[in-house]
Scaffold this active site. Structure first.
Site, PDB file in Angstrom:
ATOM      1  CB  CYS A  74       1.610  12.030   8.586  1.00  0.00           C
ATOM      2  SG  CYS A  74       1.890  10.970   7.149  1.00  0.00           S
ATOM      3  CB  CYS A 104      -0.210   8.799   7.887  1.00  0.00           C
ATOM      4  SG  CYS A 104       1.447   9.263   7.462  1.00  0.00           S
ATOM      5  CG  ASP A 105      -2.851  10.184  10.660  1.00  0.00           C
ATOM      6  OD1 ASP A 105      -2.826   8.942  10.587  1.00  0.00           O
ATOM      7  OD2 ASP A 105      -2.070  10.833  11.364  1.00  0.00           O
TER       8      ASP A 105
END
Ligand code: FAD
Ligand code: NAP
Length: 311
Positions: A134, A137-138
């Site tokens: 992701c 997200c990261d």
């Protein structure tokens, strides 16, 4: 007879549970085979949920979601669902693991999706500690750092472009020298100076220590290469968890997209009356917690209206 069965207890299922019970439904069960929370509980940090300024791990983030639902009367049955089918009288049968089954007036399916594993050494060991699926997200954790991206589809190339806005360099690793992604996306990637294409290559191993990933070993057509990167994003396709909608004859209970996602309208209704789908499982899902939560709320409101009109 349940008023509503919710299948899956991630952000979509829990939001559906909150809106259904708070909306007045008395007999609502969420069938979640594990602890509630969903995929995000495997994340070490979430920092993009609006209104939650504090950065926290996925489990801490999701724990209050179930507490809130249970306060309004949502019941959690920790059991896997095997199949959902529709009966001649318009109700649904929910076949559970272990042989039991339940009946419900309406069903919201929120079983999510699971990124496919690429299968290299170290993938499991370092998942969440340098191996990610992701970028939204990261990606931020690799600001101004070099990272690797694996895959040659739309997701890998689009996410590589996204990461190129954050990271200092992207090594895009693909097992062939032609791409599955849209030609226009391939062109954009080729023009991006921060992205180095490494084609006809496979990841042999991701290695590291207690702090996380330290590098990625590649097998090339003519030799090997060792990338000293702290992270690798793998985008090798998704498995939508749609199995429970499969009927005994192999067909799906409702209309599905070519990629296996459930076809829904803006009310999260499927083409089967009383059957709703929400979250990562539905077509065009952006695959974010906020979106899954919104879907769950929409689906519950639609289910409330459906059940009200049954009387
Ligand atoms: P899921 O979260 O996948 O939940 C589905 C649930 O259904 C699971 O708990 C599963 O156990 C259950 N289930 C499945 N099949 C059955 C069955 N047959 N019977 C019973 N239960 C079943 N999004 C963000 O917005 N921000 C982030 O920072 C972020 N980070 C992420 C980090 C990681 C490592 C991962 C993997 C994802 C991340 N995401 C993030 C994406 C986000 O987690 C998903 O978009 C979101 O969880 C989707 O919610 P969902 O409810 O649709 O499905
Ligand atoms: P995908 O199209 O299935 O692509 C997966 C990629 O990973 C392929 O390039 C594949 O290689 C590679 N791969 C698969 N298994 C691998 C392994 N074990 N090791 C290394 N590489 C591996 O998946 P996706 O990119 O997630 O896209 C899924 C669907 O969503 C597609 O239909 C896509 O078009 C769509 N999508 C569309 C958009 C858009 O329209 N903007 C954006 C994202 C996704 P091969 O090519 O050699 O098979």
């Amino acid at each position: 007879m349940l008023d509503l069965a919710i299948i899956g207890g991630g952000p979509a299922g829990l939001s559906a549970g909150l809106y259904a019970t708070r909306g007045g439904l008395k007999n609502v069960v969420m069938f979640e085979k594990g602890m509630p929370g969903g995929q995000i509980t495997s994340s070490s940090e979430i920092e993009n949920y609006p209104g939650v300024a504090q950065v926290m791990d996925g489990i801490s983030f999701m724990t209050p979601w179930s507490e809130q639902c249970m306060r309004f009367g949502l019941k959690h049955e920790m059991v896997g669902v095997e199949q959902v089918s529709k009966n001649a009288d318009g109700t649904f049968t929910i076949k559970l693991e272990g042989g039991k089954s339940e009946m419900a007036k309406a069903v919201i399916v929120c079983t999510g999706s699971a990124p496919k594993k690429a299968g290299f050494k170290g993938e499991e060991e370092f998942f969440g500690r340098g191996v990610s699926t992701c970028a939204t997200c990261d990606g931020f954790f690799y600001k101004n750092k070099e990272v690797a991206v694996l895959g040659g589809g739309d997701t890998a190339l689009e996410e590589a472009l996204y990461l190129a806005n954050i990271c200092s360099k992207i090594y895009l690793i693909h097992r062939r020298d032609t791409f599955r992604a849209a030609p226009s996306t391939v062109e954009k990637v080729k023009k991006n100076e921060k992205i180095e294409l490494i084609t006809n290559a496979s990841v042999d191993e991701v290695y590291g220590d207690a702090s996380g990933v330290l590098g990625v070993k590649l097998k090339l057509q003519n030799g090997e290469r060792d990338l000293k990167v702290p992270g690798i994003f793998t985008f090798v396709g998704l498995n939508v968890r749609n199995e429970i909608l499969k009927q005994d004859d192999g067909s799906f209970l409702c209309e599905m997209e070519a990629g296996g996602q459930v076809s829904v309208n803006l009310k999260m209704q499927t083409n089967i009356a009383g059957l709703f789908a929400a979250g990562d499982l539905r077509k065009d899902a952006p695959k974010q917690v906020i979106c899954a939560a919104g879907d769950g709320a929409v689906a519950a409101l639609s289910a409330l209206s459906y059940i009200e009109n049954l009387h």
